[in-house]
Design a protein around this motif. Sequence first.
Motif, mmCIF file in Angstrom:
data_model
loop_
_atom_site.group_PDB
_atom_site.id
_atom_site.type_symbol
_atom_site.label_atom_id
_atom_site.label_comp_id
_atom_site.label_asym_id
_atom_site.label_seq_id
_atom_site.Cartn_x
_atom_site.Cartn_y
_atom_site.Cartn_z
ATOM 1 N N THR A 131 39.116 36.835 40.093
ATOM 2 C CA THR A 131 38.737 36.981 41.486
ATOM 3 C C THR A 131 37.302 36.487 41.552
ATOM 4 O OG1 THR A 131 40.177 38.883 41.825
ATOM 5 C CG2 THR A 131 38.371 38.565 43.416
ATOM 6 N N ARG A 132 37.115 35.328 42.169
ATOM 7 C CA ARG A 132 35.787 34.705 42.240
ATOM 8 C C ARG A 132 35.105 35.189 43.517
ATOM 9 N NH1 ARG A 132 32.636 32.561 38.509
ATOM 10 N NH2 ARG A 132 34.389 31.363 37.720
ATOM 11 N N VAL A 133 34.063 35.983 43.344
ATOM 12 C CA VAL A 133 33.280 36.483 44.477
ATOM 13 C C VAL A 133 32.255 35.396 44.818
ATOM 14 C CG1 VAL A 133 31.838 38.351 45.331
ATOM 15 C CG2 VAL A 133 33.620 38.836 43.619
ATOM 16 N N HIS A 134 32.314 34.885 46.033
ATOM 17 C CA HIS A 134 31.492 33.735 46.414
ATOM 18 C C HIS A 134 30.081 34.162 46.826
ATOM 19 C CE1 HIS A 134 34.879 31.136 45.830
ATOM 20 N NE2 HIS A 134 35.595 31.847 46.668
ATOM 21 N N GLU A 135 29.356 34.643 45.830
ATOM 22 C CA GLU A 135 27.991 35.123 45.979
ATOM 23 C C GLU A 135 27.427 35.245 44.561
ATOM 24 O OE1 GLU A 135 24.875 36.186 48.347
ATOM 25 O OE2 GLU A 135 26.869 35.958 49.209
ATOM 26 N N SER A 136 26.118 35.242 44.430
ATOM 27 C CA SER A 136 25.487 35.491 43.132
ATOM 28 C C SER A 136 24.814 36.857 43.172
ATOM 29 C CB SER A 136 24.452 34.410 42.808
ATOM 30 O OG SER A 136 25.110 33.189 42.544
ATOM 31 N N PHE A 137 24.795 37.526 42.021
ATOM 32 C CA PHE A 137 24.277 38.888 41.944
ATOM 33 C C PHE A 137 23.376 39.054 40.734
ATOM 34 C CE2 PHE A 137 28.281 39.101 44.180
ATOM 35 C CZ PHE A 137 28.028 39.981 45.225
ATOM 36 N N TRP B 169 29.890 44.867 43.734
ATOM 37 C CA TRP B 169 30.538 44.585 45.007
ATOM 38 C C TRP B 169 31.742 45.504 45.115
ATOM 39 C CZ3 TRP B 169 30.144 40.729 41.202
ATOM 40 C CH2 TRP B 169 31.254 40.619 40.372
ATOM 41 N N HIS B 170 32.296 45.591 46.309
ATOM 42 C CA HIS B 170 33.482 46.416 46.548
ATOM 43 C C HIS B 170 34.485 45.567 47.323
ATOM 44 C CE1 HIS B 170 35.895 49.982 47.161
ATOM 45 N NE2 HIS B 170 35.945 49.702 48.453
ATOM 46 N N LEU B 171 35.596 45.236 46.666
ATOM 47 C CA LEU B 171 36.650 44.432 47.294
ATOM 48 C C LEU B 171 37.982 45.183 47.161
ATOM 49 C CD1 LEU B 171 35.728 40.916 45.837
ATOM 50 C CD2 LEU B 171 35.197 41.774 48.130
ATOM 51 N N PRO B 172 38.355 45.973 48.159
ATOM 52 C CA PRO B 172 39.590 46.758 48.060
ATOM 53 C C PRO B 172 40.830 45.923 47.732
ATOM 54 C CG PRO B 172 38.324 47.468 49.965
ATOM 55 C CD PRO B 172 37.637 46.249 49.411
ATOM 56 N N ASN B 173 40.934 44.722 48.297
ATOM 57 C CA ASN B 173 42.111 43.888 47.997
ATOM 58 C C ASN B 173 42.153 43.476 46.532
ATOM 59 O OD1 ASN B 173 43.004 44.095 50.606
ATOM 60 N ND2 ASN B 173 42.320 42.049 51.220
ATOM 61 N N ASN C 41 39.917 33.862 50.375
ATOM 62 C CA ASN C 41 39.956 34.996 51.294
ATOM 63 C C ASN C 41 38.583 35.137 51.955
ATOM 64 O OD1 ASN C 41 42.645 36.578 50.526
ATOM 65 N ND2 ASN C 41 41.726 35.791 48.658
ATOM 66 N N LYS C 42 38.555 35.152 53.282
ATOM 67 C CA LYS C 42 37.294 35.297 54.013
ATOM 68 C C LYS C 42 36.856 36.758 54.036
ATOM 69 C CE LYS C 42 35.752 32.886 57.327
ATOM 70 N NZ LYS C 42 34.755 32.223 56.525
ATOM 71 N N LYS C 43 35.547 36.933 54.073
ATOM 72 C CA LYS C 43 35.029 38.296 54.202
ATOM 73 C C LYS C 43 35.497 38.889 55.519
ATOM 74 C CE LYS C 43 30.510 36.683 55.774
ATOM 75 N NZ LYS C 43 29.080 36.648 55.442
ATOM 76 N N ASP D 188 33.106 36.542 50.840
ATOM 77 C CA ASP D 188 34.262 35.678 50.643
ATOM 78 C C ASP D 188 34.644 35.745 49.169
ATOM 79 O OD1 ASP D 188 34.040 34.835 53.315
ATOM 80 O OD2 ASP D 188 32.986 32.979 52.776
ATOM 81 N N TYR D 189 35.934 35.580 48.880
ATOM 82 C CA TYR D 189 36.394 35.602 47.494
ATOM 83 C C TYR D 189 37.682 34.793 47.371
ATOM 84 C CZ TYR D 189 39.511 39.279 49.253
ATOM 85 O OH TYR D 189 40.441 39.974 49.973
ATOM 86 N N SER D 190 37.962 34.360 46.148
ATOM 87 C CA SER D 190 39.177 33.600 45.870
ATOM 88 C C SER D 190 39.889 34.192 44.659
ATOM 89 C CB SER D 190 38.838 32.131 45.563
ATOM 90 O OG SER D 190 38.268 31.515 46.674
ATOM 91 N N TYR D 191 41.192 34.153 44.696
ATOM 92 C CA TYR D 191 41.995 34.483 43.521
ATOM 93 C C TYR D 191 42.319 33.163 42.823
ATOM 94 C CZ TYR D 191 42.874 38.923 45.950
ATOM 95 O OH TYR D 191 42.743 40.112 46.613
#
Length: 157
Positions: free
Chosen positions: A111-117, A19-23, A139-141, A148-151
């Motif tokens: 940083t929890r990415v709210h998706e499975s890969f 995934w790519h999450l700039p923040n 944090n919303k996409k 979506d992701y959470s710290y």
Amino acid sequence: MIAAVAENNALGKNNELVWHLPNDFKRFKTLTSGHHIIMGRKTFESFPKPLPNRTHIVISRQEDYQPEGCFVVDSMEKAIEICPKNETTYIIGGGEIYYLGLPFTDKIEITRVHESFDADAFFPEINLEEWDKTTSEFNKKDEKHLFDYSYDTYLRK
């Protein structure tokens, strides 16, 4: 420890993030700058060059492995010995290094990415009998973040 982790504890595949999450990259830089960072050889080699303003400690079984500007050791214990005792040190991966480092860790920044890969490297399961989640920031996409992701911050009980 600091890691970006999917819902299924995936970290990456083929030595790359999936995934790519700039923040998240900005947060990682802010938290780790000025500190010692411990990583495995494959994680180190996934960077185009050493990360600026950090002391790199690479754990490797290769006896002749010596990238310029890095400390190289053959165990988590030796990596921790190199680090200043009263300063924050970050274990930054990969999967095997997180497993080795967990017993030495008192704080985990996820940083929890709210998706499975689909992945070939995974973060260890966080046992909530041993850890307290002390903060969580959702944090919303958006146009720059496809998921979506959470710290989340965990402290050892």
